[in-house]
Design a protein around this motif. Structure first.
Motif, mmCIF file in Angstrom:
data_model
loop_
_atom_site.group_PDB
_atom_site.id
_atom_site.type_symbol
_atom_site.label_atom_id
_atom_site.label_comp_id
_atom_site.label_asym_id
_atom_site.label_seq_id
_atom_site.Cartn_x
_atom_site.Cartn_y
_atom_site.Cartn_z
ATOM 1 N N GLY A 1 -40.814 -11.487 6.369
ATOM 2 C CA GLY A 1 -41.065 -13.033 6.401
ATOM 3 C C GLY A 1 -41.269 -13.131 8.089
ATOM 4 N N ALA B 1 -35.951 -20.970 5.189
ATOM 5 C CA ALA B 1 -35.347 -19.587 4.961
ATOM 6 C C ALA B 1 -33.701 -20.232 5.519
ATOM 7 C CB ALA B 1 -35.432 -17.905 6.133
ATOM 8 N N GLY C 1 -33.598 -23.513 5.004
ATOM 9 C CA GLY C 1 -34.019 -24.184 3.228
ATOM 10 C C GLY C 1 -33.044 -23.480 2.846
ATOM 11 N N THR D 1 -37.508 -12.702 0.716
ATOM 12 C CA THR D 1 -36.690 -12.997 0.558
ATOM 13 C C THR D 1 -35.048 -11.715 0.118
ATOM 14 O OG1 THR D 1 -36.805 -13.214 -2.028
ATOM 15 C CG2 THR D 1 -36.414 -14.810 -0.895
ATOM 16 N N LEU E 1 -26.004 -5.004 3.603
ATOM 17 C CA LEU E 1 -27.023 -4.312 2.551
ATOM 18 C C LEU E 1 -28.238 -4.496 2.754
ATOM 19 C CD1 LEU E 1 -24.567 -6.784 0.395
ATOM 20 C CD2 LEU E 1 -24.202 -4.630 1.006
ATOM 21 N N HIS F 1 -37.704 -3.804 0.858
ATOM 22 C CA HIS F 1 -37.781 -2.649 1.924
ATOM 23 C C HIS F 1 -36.720 -1.831 2.221
ATOM 24 C CE1 HIS F 1 -41.729 -5.311 1.748
ATOM 25 N NE2 HIS F 1 -41.992 -4.514 2.751
HETATM 26 P P1 FAD Z 1 -33.308 -9.479 4.978
HETATM 27 O O1 FAD Z 1 -33.991 -9.339 6.114
HETATM 28 O O2 FAD Z 1 -32.533 -9.233 4.596
HETATM 29 O O3 FAD Z 1 -33.720 -11.266 4.772
HETATM 30 C C1 FAD Z 1 -34.261 -11.915 4.130
HETATM 31 C C2 FAD Z 1 -34.416 -13.591 4.326
HETATM 32 O O4 FAD Z 1 -34.742 -13.859 2.949
HETATM 33 C C3 FAD Z 1 -33.549 -14.063 4.742
HETATM 34 O O5 FAD Z 1 -34.058 -15.286 6.061
HETATM 35 C C4 FAD Z 1 -32.731 -14.992 4.141
HETATM 36 O O6 FAD Z 1 -31.110 -15.885 4.674
HETATM 37 C C5 FAD Z 1 -34.049 -15.684 3.187
HETATM 38 N N1 FAD Z 1 -33.553 -15.462 1.733
HETATM 39 C C6 FAD Z 1 -33.216 -14.969 0.721
HETATM 40 N N2 FAD Z 1 -32.669 -15.615 -0.240
HETATM 41 C C7 FAD Z 1 -32.762 -16.744 -0.125
HETATM 42 C C8 FAD Z 1 -33.547 -18.164 -0.485
HETATM 43 N N3 FAD Z 1 -32.710 -18.639 -2.225
HETATM 44 N N4 FAD Z 1 -33.500 -19.663 0.113
HETATM 45 C C9 FAD Z 1 -34.142 -19.240 1.944
HETATM 46 N N5 FAD Z 1 -34.151 -18.132 1.801
HETATM 47 C C10 FAD Z 1 -33.628 -16.730 1.065
HETATM 48 N N6 FAD Z 1 -35.284 0.041 8.675
HETATM 49 C C11 FAD Z 1 -35.841 0.320 9.210
HETATM 50 O O7 FAD Z 1 -36.578 0.375 9.085
HETATM 51 N N7 FAD Z 1 -35.455 1.827 10.126
HETATM 52 C C12 FAD Z 1 -33.521 1.585 10.294
HETATM 53 O O8 FAD Z 1 -33.416 2.634 11.228
HETATM 54 C C13 FAD Z 1 -32.840 0.643 9.749
HETATM 55 N N8 FAD Z 1 -31.623 0.785 9.878
HETATM 56 C C14 FAD Z 1 -30.528 0.238 9.044
HETATM 57 C C15 FAD Z 1 -29.262 0.316 9.253
HETATM 58 C C16 FAD Z 1 -28.430 -0.676 8.030
HETATM 59 C C17 FAD Z 1 -26.857 -0.666 8.515
HETATM 60 C C18 FAD Z 1 -29.303 -1.286 7.264
HETATM 61 C C19 FAD Z 1 -28.317 -2.254 6.346
HETATM 62 C C20 FAD Z 1 -30.358 -1.572 7.423
HETATM 63 C C21 FAD Z 1 -31.092 -0.473 8.117
HETATM 64 N N9 FAD Z 1 -32.874 -0.602 7.953
HETATM 65 C C22 FAD Z 1 -33.584 -0.233 8.748
HETATM 66 C C23 FAD Z 1 -33.087 -1.542 6.543
HETATM 67 C C24 FAD Z 1 -33.520 -3.015 7.267
HETATM 68 O O9 FAD Z 1 -32.741 -4.296 7.747
HETATM 69 C C25 FAD Z 1 -34.895 -3.934 5.846
HETATM 70 O O10 FAD Z 1 -35.873 -3.363 5.169
HETATM 71 C C26 FAD Z 1 -34.967 -4.467 6.479
HETATM 72 O O11 FAD Z 1 -34.227 -5.866 7.649
HETATM 73 C C27 FAD Z 1 -35.286 -6.217 5.213
HETATM 74 O O12 FAD Z 1 -35.852 -7.232 5.486
HETATM 75 P P2 FAD Z 1 -36.439 -8.581 4.674
HETATM 76 O O13 FAD Z 1 -37.498 -9.891 5.312
HETATM 77 O O14 FAD Z 1 -36.854 -7.976 3.810
HETATM 78 O O15 FAD Z 1 -34.715 -8.848 4.164
#
Ligand code: FAD
Length: 361
Positions: free
Chosen positions: A15, A34, A172, A197, A306, A332
């Motif tokens: 995001g 978020a 939010g 999300t 997760l 992702h």
């Molecule tokens: P998130 O970080 O989960 O963010 C989701 C957002 O959406 C949050 O702000 C949440 O509050 C919001 N949201 C969701 N639903 C709602 C709703 N209904 N209303 C309001 N807000 C909502 N990746 C790499 O590239 N390299 C690495 O070395 C790596 N190591 C990792 C190690 C671990 C242990 C883990 C768990 C992950 C790792 N990853 C790594 C993966 C990476 O962390 C994720 O792919 C990435 O953080 C996903 O980001 P995101 O923004 O899609 O989701």
């Protein structure tokens, strides 16, 4: 100049990176909304738990491989000249065992562990290890220059860059993706919503993507410095257990991992798994504790995140939902940082397509 109002739903790495890329366009007015923000540590928020490093895993020809390829130049630029972002270079050494090919971690790392991967021309210093360099018990090895991101510095830095460019960030909790249009800071409905999300896409109204599932990752963050970033293709402790070590920039400590437990929602660290992780890491790199075993590890914290996995890979698509244009950018898995800029730019391109002639790039 006509304004295009965009609401980004989600403040994880996807995001915030998407909001940042859009904030460079002069007539986009961007709001981020978020439930969780940088600074929060929560099982529903994957981004703070990541290592995070650059270890490409996308299959050739997949959108993930394209996003990973397109992300390296920006991560490299940050590590070279934007030191306040908390990204630094590290030499990465990988060890592969043929017997891991069909395990959960072996399949995850299949492309990464190849001796002729597509990314060999993307990252600097890629080389195949000589027989003498491969540790006993492994069949092959490679090395290249990667980066390690201190997520505790990097996520606030991303938010700060957004704020500097006029993005409004607010809290939010939404039950439906189209609702996000009503959160635009102008007080008028957003023209376009971007759905970042992560795992939330499984339950979010209007999306409810059943291809999304969690893959649990457990880590131990320690003060010890191994002097190297390293990973192996698998372990003898279970098909879904992994061993990786990376040292974060700017005092972020060293991350010891891990596992890839599909469909597990367990938020608490498993103490037995933690011991296995520490043992495996110290065995792989005895220099972590100067040969003094796991008792000499100085633990900062145990953590569980997760990974927002999606069958078929990340979803970057546009779709009209209940009369609102939505650009999806979620799913992702364990590669959200290393694919972040490529994916954000692909999402921004879809936003430009929807905005049409109103978009001023
Ligand atoms: P998130 O970080 O989960 O963010 C989701 C957002 O959406 C949050 O702000 C949440 O509050 C919001 N949201 C969701 N639903 C709602 C709703 N209904 N209303 C309001 N807000 C909502 N990746 C790499 O590239 N390299 C690495 O070395 C790596 N190591 C990792 C190690 C671990 C242990 C883990 C768990 C992950 C790792 N990853 C790594 C993966 C990476 O962390 C994720 O792919 C990435 O953080 C996903 O980001 P995101 O923004 O899609 O989701």
């Amino acid at each position: 100049m006509s304004e295009i109002k965009v609401t980004v739903l989600g403040a994880g790495v996807l995001g915030l990176t998407t909001a940042l890329q859009l904030s460079h366009r002069p007539n986009y007015k961007v709001t981020v909304v978020a439930k969780h923000m940088p600074g929060d540590y929560d099982i529903e928020y994957a981004s703070p738990w990541a290592g995070a490093n650059y270890m490409p895993v996308g299959k050739p020809g997949s959108n993930l491989a394209t996003f990973e390829r397109d992300t390296w130049p920006e991560l490299s630029r940050l590590a070279t000249g934007v030191l306040e972002a908390g990204v630094h270079f590290q030499e990465n050494v990988l060890y592969n065992r043929k017997k891991d090919a069909t395990t959960a971690t072996g399949e995850w790392f299949a492309e990464l562990m190849r001796t002729d991967p597509w990314y060999k021309d993307v990252v600097p210093n890629f080389r195949v290890l000589s027989k003498d360099e491969v540790k006993p018990g492994y069949d092959s090895g490679t090395a290249f220059r990667s980066v390690c991101i201190n997520t505790a510095i990097y996520l606030p830095w991303l938010a700060g860059q957004c704020l500097k460019n006029g993005v409004i960030i607010k809290r939010g909790i939404l039950t439906d993706v189209a609702q996000a249009a009503g959160f635009h800071h102008s007080g008028q409905p957003a023209d376009i919503v971007i759905n970042c999300t992560g795992l939330g896409a499984l339950k979010l109204g209007g999306v409810e993507d059943k291809a999304v599932y969690p893959a649990r990752g457990q880590i131990v963050v320690v003060r010890n410095d191994p002097g190297v970033m390293t990973s192996v293709s698998g372990t003898d402790d279970g098909s879904d257990e992994a061993t990786y070590i990376m040292h974060r920039a700017g005092g972020g400590g060293c991350v010891l991992g891990g596992c890839l437990q599909k469909d597990s929602w367990e938020s608490q660290p498993d103490p037995n798994l933690a011991i296995r992780i520490m043992k495996r890491c110290v065995e792989l790199v005895p220099a972590l504790t100067g040969g003094r075993g796991i008792e000499a590890l100085s633990v900062i914290r145990h953590g569980v995140g997760l990974r927002p996995m999606r069958t078929g890979g990340p979803r970057v698509e546009k779709e009209k939902i209940n009369g609102v244009w939505v650009v999806h950018n979620y799913g992702h898995g364990g590669y959200g940082y290393q694919s972040s800029y490529g994916s954000a730019n692909a999402a921004a391109k879809l936003v430009d397509e929807i905005a049409g002639p109103k978009a001023k790039l």
